[in-house]
Design a protein around this motif. Sequence first.
Motif, short mmCIF file in Angstrom:
data_model
loop_
_atom_site.label_atom_id
_atom_site.label_comp_id
_atom_site.label_asym_id
_atom_site.label_seq_id
_atom_site.Cartn_x
_atom_site.Cartn_y
_atom_site.Cartn_z
N PRO A 191 -0.70 35.67 -11.70
CA PRO A 191 -0.96 36.63 -10.63
C PRO A 191 0.24 37.55 -10.43
O PRO A 191 1.39 37.14 -10.64
CB PRO A 191 -1.17 35.75 -9.39
CG PRO A 191 -1.35 34.36 -9.89
CD PRO A 191 -0.62 34.28 -11.19
N PRO A 228 11.31 41.20 3.38
CA PRO A 228 12.19 40.78 2.30
C PRO A 228 12.96 41.96 1.67
O PRO A 228 13.44 41.85 0.54
CB PRO A 228 11.22 40.16 1.29
CG PRO A 228 9.94 40.89 1.51
CD PRO A 228 9.93 41.38 2.93
N SER A 235 10.98 35.35 2.87
CA SER A 235 11.38 35.56 4.26
C SER A 235 12.20 36.85 4.38
O SER A 235 11.66 37.93 4.35
CB SER A 235 12.08 34.36 4.84
OG SER A 235 13.07 33.84 4.02
N VAL A 293 -5.21 31.15 -7.28
CA VAL A 293 -4.99 32.59 -7.07
C VAL A 293 -5.46 32.94 -5.67
O VAL A 293 -6.61 32.69 -5.31
CB VAL A 293 -5.77 33.41 -8.12
CG1 VAL A 293 -5.47 34.88 -7.95
CG2 VAL A 293 -5.44 32.97 -9.53
N HIS A 334 21.49 35.99 5.02
CA HIS A 334 20.69 35.84 6.23
C HIS A 334 21.31 34.66 6.97
O HIS A 334 20.78 33.54 7.00
CB HIS A 334 19.25 35.51 5.87
CG HIS A 334 18.66 36.42 4.82
ND1 HIS A 334 18.59 37.78 4.96
CD2 HIS A 334 18.12 36.15 3.60
CE1 HIS A 334 18.01 38.31 3.89
NE2 HIS A 334 17.73 37.34 3.05
C1 LIG Z 1 15.91 44.70 -3.50
C2 LIG Z 1 15.25 43.37 -3.28
C3 LIG Z 1 15.56 42.64 -2.14
C4 LIG Z 1 14.94 41.41 -1.91
N1 LIG Z 1 15.24 40.71 -0.78
C5 LIG Z 1 14.54 39.58 -0.50
C6 LIG Z 1 14.74 38.89 0.74
O1 LIG Z 1 15.57 39.27 1.56
N2 LIG Z 1 13.97 37.81 1.00
C7 LIG Z 1 13.02 37.35 0.11
O2 LIG Z 1 12.32 36.38 0.41
N3 LIG Z 1 12.85 37.96 -1.07
C8 LIG Z 1 13.56 39.06 -1.39
N4 LIG Z 1 13.34 39.70 -2.59
C9 LIG Z 1 12.42 39.12 -3.57
C10 LIG Z 1 10.95 39.57 -3.49
O3 LIG Z 1 10.77 40.75 -2.77
C11 LIG Z 1 10.10 38.42 -2.93
O4 LIG Z 1 10.18 37.31 -3.81
C12 LIG Z 1 8.63 38.79 -2.69
O5 LIG Z 1 8.06 37.77 -1.92
C13 LIG Z 1 7.84 38.97 -3.97
O6 LIG Z 1 6.64 39.64 -3.66
P1 LIG Z 1 5.86 40.50 -4.79
O7 LIG Z 1 4.64 41.05 -4.19
O8 LIG Z 1 6.76 41.44 -5.44
O9 LIG Z 1 5.46 39.30 -5.76
P2 LIG Z 1 5.47 39.24 -7.35
O10 LIG Z 1 6.84 39.41 -7.87
O11 LIG Z 1 4.42 40.11 -7.90
O12 LIG Z 1 5.03 37.71 -7.53
C14 LIG Z 1 5.80 36.67 -7.01
C15 LIG Z 1 5.10 35.34 -7.27
O13 LIG Z 1 3.89 35.27 -6.54
C16 LIG Z 1 2.78 35.06 -7.41
N5 LIG Z 1 1.66 35.83 -6.85
C17 LIG Z 1 1.61 37.15 -6.57
N6 LIG Z 1 0.42 37.45 -6.02
C18 LIG Z 1 -0.30 36.30 -5.96
C19 LIG Z 1 -1.61 35.96 -5.54
N7 LIG Z 1 -2.45 36.85 -5.03
N8 LIG Z 1 -2.02 34.66 -5.66
C20 LIG Z 1 -1.19 33.71 -6.15
N9 LIG Z 1 0.05 33.98 -6.59
C21 LIG Z 1 0.50 35.26 -6.49
C22 LIG Z 1 3.26 35.55 -8.76
O14 LIG Z 1 2.55 34.95 -9.83
C23 LIG Z 1 4.72 35.11 -8.72
O15 LIG Z 1 4.82 33.74 -9.03
C24 LIG Z 1 13.98 40.92 -2.85
C25 LIG Z 1 13.68 41.67 -4.00
C26 LIG Z 1 14.31 42.88 -4.23
C27 LIG Z 1 13.95 43.65 -5.47
#
Ligand SMILES: Cc1cc2nc3c(=O)[nH]c(=O)nc-3n(C[C@H](O)[C@H](O)[C@H](O)COP(=O)(O)OP(=O)(O)OC[C@H]3O[C@@H](n4cnc5c(N)ncnc54)[C@H](O)[C@@H]3O)c2cc1C
Length: 460
Positions: free
Chosen positions: A71, A135, A150, A205, A372
């Motif tokens: 996903p 995040p 978070s 998913v 944090h």
């Molecule tokens: C500049 C920057 C700053 C950040 N700061 C933080 C922060 O402060 N705190 C924090 O927690 N994170 C932070 N992150 C990390 C990131 O934003 C998080 O991990 C976020 O939760 C990922 O979301 P995404 O939609 O991009 O997921 P993706 O990267 O697309 O996927 C993440 C995971 O979720 C799974 N997934 C996605 N959609 C589904 C679905 N519908 N069903 C089942 N599984 C699914 C994927 O397979 C993967 O394992 C940061 C990233 C960046 C680039």
Amino acid sequence: MRAYAVEEVFAALAARLGERASRSNAVVAAHGASESYHAAHPPDIVVFPQSTEEVAGIVQICAVHGAPIVPWGAGTSLEGNASAVHGGVCIDFAQMSQVLALNAEDLDCRVQPGITRKRLNAELRDTGLFFPIDPGADASIGGMTSTRGSGTMAVRYGTMRDNVMALEVVLADGRVIRTSRRAKKSAAGYDLTRLFVGAEGTLGVITEVTLRLHPVPEAISAVVCPFGSFDGAVATAIAVTQAGIPVARIELLDEVMIRGVNAYARLGIVEAPTLFLEFHGTPAAVGEQAEAVREIAHEHGALGYDSATRTEDRNRLWTARDNTLYAGTGLRPGSEALITDVCVPVSRLAECLVATKRDIAASGLIAPIVGHVGDGNFHTLILIDPASPEEIARAQALHERMVARALELDGTSTGEHGIGTGKIEFLERELGGAVDVMRAVKRALDPQGIMNPGKIFVRA
Ligand SMILES: Cc1cc2nc3c(=O)[nH]c(=O)nc-3n(C[C@H](O)[C@H](O)[C@H](O)COP(=O)(O)OP(=O)(O)OC[C@H]3O[C@@H](n4cnc5c(N)ncnc54)[C@H](O)[C@@H]3O)c2cc1C
């Protein structure tokens, strides 16, 4: 994983989805890369479903052929969580991004997983409600749920664990389940919602998410507070948290990170260890909280205490904070960041941070710190030359020492980014026999091992 018949799977998916099934080089490449230093692993096929029924159909096709399913939300995760290490079919949720129901009187909403947190808040703008989990990146709600993400506001509003009320999930055999109803609390059986929150797509998913919402605070103010010493900044964060002052955000940036942020966002703040704070509440409550924190900060050597109440000033500050990944790597052009994510009990934070700072200095590496700190969680961005195996090994050794230190202090290797591929080696050390129970759950829900394989454990 055993090989599967890519051509046959693609033909079956294309017959169902038409052009919303793709094998184009550009599309698969875009779904293998991430912003982290982990190697890119593109999937074989990318699909863009528009409904739960379509997701169930995709999963059934993959199950018949034993094809891996990965996903994909916004692709901003940092531990290789969404990379297709065994190839397979990437399910991109960009076209499932609607708000399905808003129950303003109950402070909740039901959304499709592809909606990003910024779009959700834009849609909530006229309701007096907001979704506070931030995040930094404009992540999707499905991805945030699946990483148990978070960010800066968790100290006040909790993490995704606290703000997801129910899920609709397509299981590995194509069955569709709902994990809970909309009641504020429930004692009905196992807590399957919490099982899927943080499962990184390895158990099922997610096709719908019911979220808790919060009233937009009447007043908001932000403060920038630089310190004469790193220890003073850390001690202030701990004292504020232990005093129970309900800060909405309390973020620590060390002087190296401030240098990066100043260069990246032209903030022009004094180059010193600094706390960025935010207060939410009534005007009187915000004033009281800010005053209480000011007193604590001055006892610990604060060099200043600058408030920002205007929305544009606050936005500028938090945008700079959100961009610390890019500000950090900007300190060393051409570098990539090995991002660490340890989290310890707040009472052990000073020990952990001060030892980490010393360790970074001794390593000869550049590694700005941003944390944090109200949650005991901090990141270092260890800047590495991706072409230097020696430097990568040195950075990995530094990271391992940080994790060992966090575990000694009863903390964790990952406060919010998840295990993905990047932290697999630490999980067993952290949770011992509990990992066998996780494997048993994985085998029960995904006996073929097709759901995001290669994440959390190498083999279930
Ligand atoms: C500049 C920057 C700053 C950040 N700061 C933080 C922060 O402060 N705190 C924090 O927690 N994170 C932070 N992150 C990390 C990131 O934003 C998080 O991990 C976020 O939760 C990922 O979301 P995404 O939609 O991009 O997921 P993706 O990267 O697309 O996927 C993440 C995971 O979720 C799974 N997934 C996605 N959609 C589904 C679905 N519908 N069903 C089942 N599984 C699914 C994927 O397979 C993967 O394992 C940061 C990233 C960046 C680039």
